[in-house]
Design an enzyme around this catalytic site. Sequence first.
Site, short mmCIF file in Angstrom:
data_model
loop_
_atom_site.label_atom_id
_atom_site.label_comp_id
_atom_site.label_asym_id
_atom_site.label_seq_id
_atom_site.Cartn_x
_atom_site.Cartn_y
_atom_site.Cartn_z
N ARG B 13 0.83 -1.22 0.00
CA ARG B 13 0.00 0.00 0.00
C ARG B 13 0.86 1.26 0.00
NH1 ARG B 13 -2.45 -4.12 -0.54
NH2 ARG B 13 -4.63 -4.49 0.03
N ASP B 61 13.83 8.25 26.47
CA ASP B 61 12.92 8.71 27.54
C ASP B 61 13.35 8.09 28.87
OD1 ASP B 61 10.82 9.61 29.14
OD2 ASP B 61 9.35 9.39 27.53
N LEU B 109 16.84 12.96 27.64
CA LEU B 109 17.77 13.73 26.81
C LEU B 109 18.30 14.89 27.65
CD1 LEU B 109 18.58 13.70 23.67
CD2 LEU B 109 17.31 15.84 23.60
N ASP B 129 7.62 16.43 26.73
CA ASP B 129 6.46 16.95 27.44
C ASP B 129 6.79 18.19 28.27
OD1 ASP B 129 7.94 15.91 29.47
OD2 ASP B 129 6.38 14.61 30.27
N ASN B 130 7.93 18.83 27.95
CA ASN B 130 8.26 20.03 28.72
C ASN B 130 9.07 21.00 27.85
OD1 ASN B 130 11.34 19.81 29.57
ND2 ASN B 130 10.45 17.76 29.58
N THR B 133 13.13 20.77 27.63
CA THR B 133 13.64 19.74 26.71
C THR B 133 13.45 20.18 25.27
OG1 THR B 133 13.18 18.01 28.32
CG2 THR B 133 13.46 17.31 26.03
N CYS B 188 -0.04 18.67 29.65
CA CYS B 188 -1.08 17.64 29.87
C CYS B 188 -1.28 17.36 31.36
CB CYS B 188 -0.69 16.34 29.17
SG CYS B 188 -0.55 16.50 27.39
N CYS B 251 19.72 30.40 16.77
CA CYS B 251 19.99 30.05 15.36
C CYS B 251 20.70 31.15 14.57
CB CYS B 251 18.70 29.64 14.64
SG CYS B 251 17.57 30.99 14.28
#
Lengths: 69, 261
Positions: B13, B61, B109, B129-130, B133, B188, B251
């Site tokens: 597919r 993680d 990490l 989730d933060n 990070t 969350c 950057c």
Amino acid sequence: MDEINLMLNGEPVTVANRTNVQQLLLAQKIQLDRVAVVCGGDVVPKSMWSSTLCEEGNVIEIFGVVAGG
Amino acid sequence: MALDDKDYVRYSRHIMLPEMGEQGQQRLSCASAAIIGLGGLGMLCAQYLAGAGIGSLLLIDGDKVESSNLPRQLLFDDKDIGHNKALVSQHKLQHRNPSCQVRGDDNYLGHDNAVNHLSQVDVVIDCSDNFMTRQLVNATCVALMRPNVVASVAHFSGQLLCIDLQKAPQAGCYHCLFPQSLKVSQGCDTQGVLGPMVGVMASMQTLLAMQILLQLDDVQQRRYDTLYRFNGLGLNQLSSRRKRDPQCAVCAPYVMEKIHG
């Protein structure tokens, strides 16, 4: 023209002519250290808020960062 | 890596997609990705990519599975509670997809391992989730010039962007959009989230990552300079064009080097 009309997160807002983005946020009592700004579909980086003037008819979006995963 | 007869059936597919074909499947089988965070976003991205036949996955993680994860982190079950998410994911995905080389790191990490980990892969997928990070992933990817696909979710809000300073230096980086000094209120753990909301964002994030790995640059030119904001209550999405902050501390040195050689 002393005043200009714009849309801020979907709501009509009237501000003085030559108001910049930073002044707009302060006038709306929005905490500067909690939001990002999009004007006319383009992100306005924070260092450019004070040099970016609002214009008649601008559509401005204010939002916070989402960090959850 | 050449495809054998079983691969042709398994990935039929994909191969029938004109944008992908046999060449695309082969390209994917040679590609690698790192997934930062194996929560709601990361565990779904990992399943999609392993199932799709990516060559290798690095899962990072330090967190452990908790019962409050189970309603939306569907790779895990009650028996996994208390075990490390990266290692549980590695074990399950390797078993299901033996042709994919899956590695797990049960450390978070950090500054000590970020360059080593992220320099090994073709694309980085930030599912953390933060905010701290996310800043670290961004700074590391900028320095390494690695494409970074970032998604986030909380409540009914989702954000998605793809940063690649090689392809779109004018769009800047994560820090141009969300400087480190920004205060974050949406996570969350404080605002709650529904599983399908995370699933929508993870699916779009993986789709973007696969487009990058398949080098579908002629199909969707704007992916590298767009911020997508999805509202899960109104089911609507807003797209905004990202702009580099000329004063970005992260950057600016790399972009100037790229522009001026």
